[in-house]
Design a protein around this motif. Structure first.
Motif, PDB file in Angstrom:
ATOM      1  N   ASP A  68       0.844  -1.203   0.000  1.00 14.77           N
ATOM      2  CA  ASP A  68       0.000   0.000   0.000  1.00 14.77           C
ATOM      3  C   ASP A  68       0.877   1.251   0.000  1.00 14.77           C
ATOM      4  N   ALA A  69       1.946   1.206   0.817  1.00  9.59           N
ATOM      5  CA  ALA A  69       2.841   2.362   0.899  1.00  9.59           C
ATOM      6  C   ALA A  69       3.515   2.620  -0.443  1.00  9.59           C
ATOM      7  N   THR A  71       2.253   1.863  -3.316  1.00 10.53           N
ATOM      8  CA  THR A  71       1.206   2.388  -4.201  1.00 10.53           C
ATOM      9  C   THR A  71       1.032   3.888  -3.979  1.00 10.53           C
ATOM     10  N   GLN A  72       1.102   4.287  -2.709  1.00  5.87           N
ATOM     11  CA  GLN A  72       0.921   5.701  -2.362  1.00  5.87           C
ATOM     12  C   GLN A  72       2.124   6.550  -2.768  1.00  5.87           C
ATOM     13  N   SER A  73       3.328   6.039  -2.465  1.00  2.00           N
ATOM     14  CA  SER A  73       4.530   6.853  -2.650  1.00  2.00           C
ATOM     15  C   SER A  73       4.970   6.930  -4.104  1.00  2.00           C
ATOM     16  N   ARG A 101      -1.790   0.392 -10.001  1.00  2.51           N
ATOM     17  CA  ARG A 101      -3.017   0.565  -9.225  1.00  2.51           C
ATOM     18  C   ARG A 101      -3.261  -0.718  -8.459  1.00  2.51           C
ATOM     19  N   LYS A 102      -4.305  -0.730  -7.675  1.00  4.33           N
ATOM     20  CA  LYS A 102      -4.671  -1.976  -7.002  1.00  4.33           C
ATOM     21  C   LYS A 102      -6.154  -2.233  -7.164  1.00  4.33           C
ATOM     22  N   TYR A 116      -2.275  -6.099  -6.616  1.00  3.05           N
ATOM     23  CA  TYR A 116      -1.464  -4.917  -6.895  1.00  3.05           C
ATOM     24  C   TYR A 116      -0.911  -5.058  -8.310  1.00  3.05           C
TER      25      TYR A 116
ATOM     26  N   ASP B  51     -10.414   2.309  -0.228  1.00  2.00           N
ATOM     27  CA  ASP B  51      -9.854   3.634   0.017  1.00  2.00           C
ATOM     28  C   ASP B  51      -8.342   3.540  -0.144  1.00  2.00           C
ATOM     29  N   PRO B  52      -7.631   4.660  -0.085  1.00  2.00           N
ATOM     30  CA  PRO B  52      -6.193   4.636  -0.368  1.00  2.00           C
ATOM     31  C   PRO B  52      -5.408   3.686   0.530  1.00  2.00           C
ATOM     32  N   LEU B  53      -5.939   3.370   1.697  1.00  3.24           N
ATOM     33  CA  LEU B  53      -5.201   2.496   2.612  1.00  3.24           C
ATOM     34  C   LEU B  53      -5.578   1.036   2.444  1.00  3.24           C
TER      35      LEU B  53
END
Lengths: 130, 158
Positions: A68-69, A71-73, A101-102, A116, B51-53
């Motif tokens: 997830d991190a 994906t965000q970063s 994306r996921k 992912y 959601d993003p998390l």
């Protein structure tokens, strides 16, 4: 035709860290190709290659905070899978990966599965000794 | 016409109205009607719970029950009733295709666009998709083959 390998969970590393809950890795390598034709002939006389694209999917039980991190970063990462078949081994490495994306796949028995999707600059498949 | 289904959870009884397709679930002081979700509702609920998390389990439980049960089961029984509904909808321990993959499969294999599947009962489409796709080599892996041209690495103990 799809190809299926198996790997031990300890043999799959993302940025040198084992990924909890990882179930499968799927990947595809597509190399663009175009034909070269000569005047007066319907048959091609050669081909030329364009970009090579590597796409991958990581199927994870539930979700994974590290992925997830990423994906965000949007940071680059590397995936290495060491496959074993008796004494023989094979290593599959994905270089310069970026999350695309996921997606979520519903599965009540395992509280869902997150997929992912990533792209890689290259994939290296090498035989390794046992 | 109602038909009593075999008991799956002690203390809960499930009857199905063969005409409407609705279930009546009774037990633990609750008497409620379970209506199957449509493919559009399934699609939009999954979208709303991402959601993003990651996937928001708590929101999914609450909104899923609010969507399919009338009246909605009380808070302490949300997980039990959601699990029962997912079981009755054919989503028990068997993985199903993700939202995007399911839409893609329906479009490519049957020519059914998302707008056309919107009002269709989701359990029927899930069953159709799952029945058309090969079973996995072992139970912990997804129940579909990798797409043509894709290579899969299955992770033991993942």
């Amino acid at each position: 035709m799809a190809t299926v390998f198996t790997a031990n969970s300890s043999g799959v590393l993302i940025n040198n860290t084992q990924v909890e809950g990882l179930r499968t890795i799927e990947y595809q390598v597509v190399r663009e190709q175009s034909d070269v034709h000569a005047v007066g002939s319907p048959e091609r006389v050669a081909v030329y290659y364009g970009a090579t694209r590597v796409k991958g999917r990581l199927h994870v039980a539930s979700t994974n905070a590290d992925l997830d991190a990423l994906t965000q970063s949007g940071e680059a990462f590397q995936v290495v899978a060491n496959l074993r078949h008796g004494d023989a081994g094979r290593s599959v490495a994905f270089d310069d990966c970026y999350m695309e994306r996921k997606e979520f796949a519903l599965n009540s028995g395992s509280h869902g599965e997150t997929v992912y999707l990533f792209t890689a600059t290259r994939v290296r498949e090498e035989d390794s000794a046992g | 016409m109602e038909l009593t289904l075999p008991s799956w959870i002690d203390g809960l009884s499930v009857d199905r109205d063969l005409r409407s397709g609705h279930y009546r679930v009774r037990g633990f002081g609750v008497d409620t009607t379970l209506q199957v979700w449509t493919f559009g509702e399934r699609r939009r609920l999954l979208e709303a719970c991402l959601d993003p998390l990651g996937f928001n389990d708590a929101r999914f439980l609450a909104e899923f029950n609010r969507l399919v049960y009338t009246p909605v089961p009380p808070n302490g029984l949300q997980a039990l009733f959601a699990h029962l509904a997912l079981y009755l909808f054919g989503i028990d321990d068997r993985p199903v295709l993700s939202r995007d993959q399911a839409d893609r499969w329906l479009a490519y294999e049957l020519g059914v666009l998302p707008s056309h599947s919107d009002k269709e009962p989701a359990p029927e489409l899930d069953r159709l998709i799952r029945g058309s796709i090969a079973r996995p080599a072992h139970a912990d892996t997804p129940s579909y083959e990798p797409d043509s041209g894709w290579t899969r690495i299955e992770v033991d103990g993942g």
